[in-house]
Write an enzyme that holds these catalytic residues in place. Structure first.
Site, PDB file in Angstrom:
ATOM      1  N   GLU A 655       7.889  -6.820   5.582  1.00  0.00           N
ATOM      2  CA  GLU A 655       7.127  -7.149   4.376  1.00  0.00           C
ATOM      3  C   GLU A 655       7.037  -8.661   4.259  1.00  0.00           C
ATOM      4  O   GLU A 655       8.031  -9.368   4.404  1.00  0.00           O
ATOM      5  CB  GLU A 655       7.803  -6.568   3.124  1.00  0.00           C
ATOM      6  CG  GLU A 655       7.822  -5.060   3.105  1.00  0.00           C
ATOM      7  CD  GLU A 655       8.410  -4.514   1.821  1.00  0.00           C
ATOM      8  OE1 GLU A 655       8.406  -5.239   0.800  1.00  0.00           O
ATOM      9  OE2 GLU A 655       8.896  -3.366   1.832  1.00  0.00           O
ATOM     10  N   GLU A 666      13.810  -6.041  -7.201  1.00  0.00           N
ATOM     11  CA  GLU A 666      13.498  -4.761  -6.549  1.00  0.00           C
ATOM     12  C   GLU A 666      14.697  -4.257  -5.747  1.00  0.00           C
ATOM     13  O   GLU A 666      15.027  -3.070  -5.767  1.00  0.00           O
ATOM     14  CB  GLU A 666      12.282  -4.945  -5.640  1.00  0.00           C
ATOM     15  CG  GLU A 666      11.875  -3.705  -4.862  1.00  0.00           C
ATOM     16  CD  GLU A 666      11.083  -2.718  -5.706  1.00  0.00           C
ATOM     17  OE1 GLU A 666      10.580  -1.742  -5.154  1.00  0.00           O
ATOM     18  OE2 GLU A 666      10.989  -2.924  -6.932  1.00  0.00           O
ATOM     19  N   ASP A 723      19.764  -1.698 -14.160  1.00  0.00           N
ATOM     20  CA  ASP A 723      19.508  -0.454 -14.893  1.00  0.00           C
ATOM     21  C   ASP A 723      20.561   0.573 -14.483  1.00  0.00           C
ATOM     22  O   ASP A 723      20.305   1.482 -13.693  1.00  0.00           O
ATOM     23  CB  ASP A 723      18.101   0.053 -14.581  1.00  0.00           C
ATOM     24  CG  ASP A 723      17.740   1.283 -15.402  1.00  0.00           C
ATOM     25  OD1 ASP A 723      18.496   1.605 -16.349  1.00  0.00           O
ATOM     26  OD2 ASP A 723      16.719   1.923 -15.103  1.00  0.00           O
ATOM     27  N   HIS A 932       2.194 -11.016 -11.570  1.00  0.00           N
ATOM     28  CA  HIS A 932       3.106 -11.709 -10.653  1.00  0.00           C
ATOM     29  C   HIS A 932       4.510 -11.533 -11.234  1.00  0.00           C
ATOM     30  O   HIS A 932       4.943 -12.312 -12.086  1.00  0.00           O
ATOM     31  CB  HIS A 932       2.770 -13.198 -10.578  1.00  0.00           C
ATOM     32  CG  HIS A 932       1.498 -13.498  -9.855  1.00  0.00           C
ATOM     33  ND1 HIS A 932       1.253 -13.073  -8.567  1.00  0.00           N
ATOM     34  CD2 HIS A 932       0.392 -14.196 -10.243  1.00  0.00           C
ATOM     35  CE1 HIS A 932       0.062 -13.501  -8.190  1.00  0.00           C
ATOM     36  NE2 HIS A 932      -0.489 -14.173  -9.186  1.00  0.00           N
ATOM     37  N   CYS A 934       7.342 -12.098 -10.003  1.00  0.00           N
ATOM     38  CA  CYS A 934       8.288 -13.182  -9.705  1.00  0.00           C
ATOM     39  C   CYS A 934       8.266 -14.248 -10.798  1.00  0.00           C
ATOM     40  O   CYS A 934       9.273 -14.899 -11.066  1.00  0.00           O
ATOM     41  CB  CYS A 934       7.950 -13.841  -8.374  1.00  0.00           C
ATOM     42  SG  CYS A 934       8.162 -12.751  -6.959  1.00  0.00           S
TER      43      CYS A 934
END
Length: 966
Positions: A655, A666, A723, A932, A934
């Site tokens: 990626e 992520e 989370d 975005h 980020c």
């Protein structure tokens, strides 16, 4: 530019001292200096002056980058006060302070000699203008292990008893002397000092006697010496060192002056004296209302038991022979102003209340047994209850109203009670004295200006309380009614905020004056007492103790300034230390404390790079395979030789892109989701699947629990909210807080309510019918397991008598012992990332908020802090957009946060702390809104029809998943 330092050095022979402090900032020079001096440096100076001088030197160096003219103007403004400070310090440096009844005597050292007596007006001038504590001698050592200088107070303190040839009376004086000095050197100073004091009376020599009973109070010794002019003790050898006396603070020594002859001779009838003294106290007592000496008439009960004088005499002889007398508690007969007075509740009702209070305040003990609720005059000497102060609140309130109208009387009562304790640096010695302090805290109408009084008498007493005394007062304060504790807390909070405001407006910098430091310290110690009492009996929300103005205490870089003070406090670098609020972390805003831990992290990152000469990378870089995320993370975290305190950078395999925050969030979301899931077997759902807890029957490799601990630490240092549905008790255990029954409520409501039911039963048969034993059961994936709470617990029935023991054992087993192995692995992983002093500032609940986020949020906070690019905040289109957001339910609002920022967790400080931007992304288009993540930027197209916005936004939110680059 004019060199003021050079001019002052030319005019004064004493400027060497100031040069030492300037050189002190250059560590190599100071270390060399200390080595040459054999490791010691002596000086006499006030703490305020050190701080002032350091400020001028630092400021002068910092201004080098500016023009000389501007620096000269600034220095001229401050030089007048500097010169005054130098002059007064030089006067003190070569002098002794004399007082009418108390005198501080200090030993001459290698750098200078002190001779002569400082005039009282000079001392008063110093106090008036600089409000500093009395000058004190400190000694510095070069520590080879730490490779730096350490400075600490090094003084012993004695009460000296001497016969004054001026008025032919026994007098006392307080003396301070270096522990490492010889008796001979001290005697020379004492001879010169008292020669100056006695003027025309010639003092040829001095010798020092140490009493046989080292702990005897001055009253007893004066009583014995007055009768015979003989001393029951020995003359100290000239070659002894002070530390070899092994004396406690304020032990008495007797000075003996040789005029024509020596004043005292040795007392030879020691055993007879002990018998006579003990018998006198046993028969007559000391005349006080309260006494700690067991053989005193007040306590021994000999006469009540029918013993005659001869019997008591025999008892005293046996006690002395068997060495069973606690001479350190020995009392002496007292004649004072309170001899014929009774406690406040026994006074004649016709006597003026305020005047009577002024009289009984001459005795701490007499005041301490006043205002007793339901006092029975037939019960004898009132015994203090450590659990309940038993205060007559109505009488206190009535008296408080009168005192509130007579401010001077209130201040005088405080002086009567505590002034001598403060002057002699003596602690409170018994519960009666401590209860007197507690009673003063009940006069809340006048307490405000008592605490604001410049003399700081009450605050000084509070600062000197032992930990045991502080705990006792907090226990008593927990018995106050709701209005009483709330009023006291509110008053203290206001006083602290007022002091903070004063220091914020200080002309140079906060807390230059030691009096200001001591006032703030005293107020916080009292505030801490109230906080701890509230923990025992909660009436006030913990958040109400937070003082928000702390984060603005310093005008510039408040977080860095506070961290510097915190560091110096922990490292015991007292020379530059003033005060740190971190001693009372529960009073600090969570957002401010979180900045301190991030600063600590940056400092440690810098230190590590410096130790490795910058060879190691500045980041912990992980290359992660999405399909094998756990193993790839474990392998790289185990193999890395970098500190895990460094910032984390994530690159997913195959990626493209650079991690600016999105891939990192992520990564944490995906790996925690996989590790916590019940299918993995490390954690099991509890409390109707609302929370996850350790699986006590987990067969996963220990490294997996350690990985979760590391991830918790990494998320903290990288400001990524997780989370994970871990209960608060897990974070309390990480912070080594004691777990309580209340912690079960979040984890297992069924067990918690079961305990409540068990406690409510009053019929023993009902308890027995439950069939409980000291054995616990638990289920994992349908399997039932049994464990004894104590040896052979399955054979011990739970009864109404032992049910409390059962409950406490069960709680400890459930929250600690059952999951000890799994928790220890997680904790060890966490500690490999997070260590140091910063983490200690947080409670378990606060640590949970730092890692998981806040439980509630308000979208209006996000709207208020949002910046716009291409839109106006007051445009109809933007107003419609926010109306759409506010109309969403909580779940969809969280999806919106996740869509825009990559996380639906709420950071400390709330949504207003997120730097959120809405950027215009085309007009009259069918493109969906995007983001975005980020950079927390929402790319929002301007649709021709506003209703289209709502539809497109809904589509985007319902399909928001994973991380992608625009």
């Amino acid at each position: 530019m004019i060199n003021y330092l050079q001019i002052l050095q030319q005019r004064s022979p004493f400027m060497e001292e100031l040069t030492i402090y300037e050189e002190g900032r250059r560590m190599q020079m100071l270390e060399k200096s200390l080595r040459e001096k054999g490791g010691k440096e002596y000086y006499l100076i006030s703490k305020k002056f050190i701080k002032q001088w350091k400020h001028y030197v630092d400021y002068d160096e910092e201004m080098e980058e500016y023009e000389k003219d501007s620096r000269q103007k600034v220095l001229i403004l401050n030089m007048h006060s500097l010169i005054k400070s130098i002059l007064i310090q030089l006067a003190i440096r070569n002098c002794l302070s004399t007082f009418p009844k108390t005198m501080f005597i200090t030993l001459p050292f290698v750098i200078w000699k002190m001779n002569g007596i400082m005039k009282l007006e000079v001392y008063e001038y110093f106090i008036r203008n600089y409000q500093s504590a009395e000058p004190q001698i400190r000694v510095g050592f070069y520590n080879e292990n730490l490779k730096r200088k350490q400075i600490f107070p090094n003084l012993a303190r004695f009460t000296l008893i001497y016969w004054s040839p001026v008025d032919n009376k026994l007098q006392t004086v307080i003396a301070q002397v270096d522990y490492n000095s010889e008796i001979k050197a001290w005697k020379n100073l004492l001879r010169d000092t008292f020669q100056e004091l006695f003027k025309l009376k010639k003092v040829n020599n001095v010798r020092i006697w140490q009493p046989r009973h080292k702990t005897f109070k001055q009253g007893l010794l004066i009583q014995q010496i007055s009768k015979t002019k003989e001393v029951d003790g020995d003359i100290l050898d000239d070659n002894l060192m002070i530390f070899q006396l092994q004396s406690q603070r304020n032990n008495c020594l007797i000075l003996d002056f040789e005029m024509n002859d020596w004043q005292f001779t040795k007392y030879t009838k020691s055993i007879e004296y002990d018998n006579e003294l003990l018998l006198e106290i046993a028969l007559q007592g000391c005349g006080q209302l309260v006494c700690e000496f067991p053989q005193c008439k007040l306590n021994n009960g000999y006469l009540d038991l029918g013993f005659g004088v001869e019997d008591i005499k025999g008892i005293c002889q046996v006690l002395i022979e068997n060495e069973e007398v606690k001479w350190e508690l020995m009392c002496s007969k007292q004649n004072g102003l309170t001899n014929n007075l009774l406690p406040f509740y026994q006074r004649d009702d016709k006597i003026d209340i305020i005047q009577y209070l002024l009289k009984i305040s001459a005795s701490l003990e007499l005041f301490g047994i006043s205002f007793v609720e339901n006092y029975n005059k037939n019960q004898g000497v009132y015994q203090i209850d450590q659990e309940n102060p038993e205060v007559n609140i109505l009488l206190i309130q009535f008296t408080d109203k009168l005192l509130k109208q007579q401010k001077e009387a209130s201040i005088q009562i405080i002086k009567n009670l505590f002034c001598r304790k403060v002057a002699d640096i003596e602690p409170l010695t018994n519960l009666y004295q401590l209860r007197a302090l507690y009673l003063i805290l009940q006069f809340r109408g006048s307490l405000n200006y008592i605490l604001e009084d410049k003399t700081q008498i009450l605050l000084t007493i509070i600062r000197r309380l032992s930990q045991q005394q502080l705990n006792q007062l907090s226990k008593w304060l927990s018995k106050l009614d709701n209005s009483g504790i709330i009023q006291l807390q509110s008053m203290l909070k206001s006083l602290i905020e007022e002091q903070i405001k004063i220091q914020q407006n200080a002309p140079i910098r906060p807390l230059l004056d030691i009096d200001d430091i001591q006032r703030l310290k005293g107020l916080f110690e009292l505030y801490s007492m109230i906080y701890k009492s509230n923990l025992r009996n909660r009436r006030i929300k913990t958040s109400d103790f937070i003082i928000n103005s702390i984060q603005h205490f310093y005008k510039v870089d408040a977080d860095r300034e506070e961290f510097t003070q915190f560091q110096m406090f922990n490292q015991k670098i007292l020379r530059n230390y003033s005060f740190t609020f971190c001693q009372y972390p529960w009073s600090m805003p969570l957002e401010f404390k979180s900045k301190l831990i991030y600063i600590e992290c940056k400092v440690k990152q810098f230190d590590q790079r410096r130790r490795t000469y910058g060879i190691l990378p500045q980041y912990v870089s992980l290359t992660i395979e999405r399909d094998n995320i756990i193993e790839s993370a474990i392998k790289q975290l185990q193999q890395t030789n970098q500190s895990l305190k460094n910032p984390l950078k994530i690159q997913f395999v195959n990626e493209q892109g650079v991690d600016e925050g999105g891939p990192k969030r992520e990564f944490f979301r995906l790996i925690m989701e996989k590790l916590i899931t019940p299918d993995y077997g490390m954690f099991i759902p509890k409390n109707n699947d609302t929370i996850f807890w350790f699986n006590p029957q987990s067969f996963e490799m220990p490294i997996y629990y350690s990985l979760i601990g590391k991830l918790l630490g990494l998320s903290l240092y990288n400001s990524v909210l997780l989370d994970v549905r871990f209960p608060t008790v897990l974070f309390k255990k990480l912070q080594r807080e004691k777990v309580k029954e209340e912690d079960l409520k979040e984890l297992d409501m069924e067990v918690y309510t079961g305990f409540q039911f068990l406690r409510e039963q009053t019929d023993p048969k009902v308890v027995e019918s439950l069939g409980l034993t000291f054995n616990a059961t638990y289920q994992v994936w349908g399997e039932t397991y049994f464990e004894d709470l104590k040896p052979n617990g399955f054979q011990i029935d739970v009864t109404i008598q032992n049910r409390e023991e059962y409950i406490q054992l069960y709680i400890d087993w459930y929250l600690n012992k059952l999951v000890q192995k799994q928790f220890d692995l997680l904790k060890d992983g966490f500690k490999t990332v997070v260590d140091g002093d910063g983490i200690k500032l947080f409670s378990g609940e606060e640590l949970q908020q730092l890692i998981i986020g806040l439980p509630t949020f308000d979208m209006k906070d996000l709207e208020a802090s949002t910046k716009y690019d291409g839109y106006e905040s007051n445009s109809e289109y933007i107003k419609y957009f926010w109306n759409c957001i506010h109309s969403l339910n909580v779940e969809m609002q969280k999806r919106f946060l996740f869509f825009c920022t990559g996380s639906d967790r709420i950071p400390v400080g709330g949504l207003k702390s997120i730097k959120f931007v809405i950027q215009k992304h085309g007009e009259d288009t069918e493109q969906l809104p995007s983001a975005h993540t980020c950079f927390n930027v929402l790319l929002l197209p301007q649709y021709k029809v506003k209703e289209t916005l709502k539809e497109k936004l809904k589509i985007s939110l319902e399909n928001a998943e994973g991380f992608g680059l625009m």
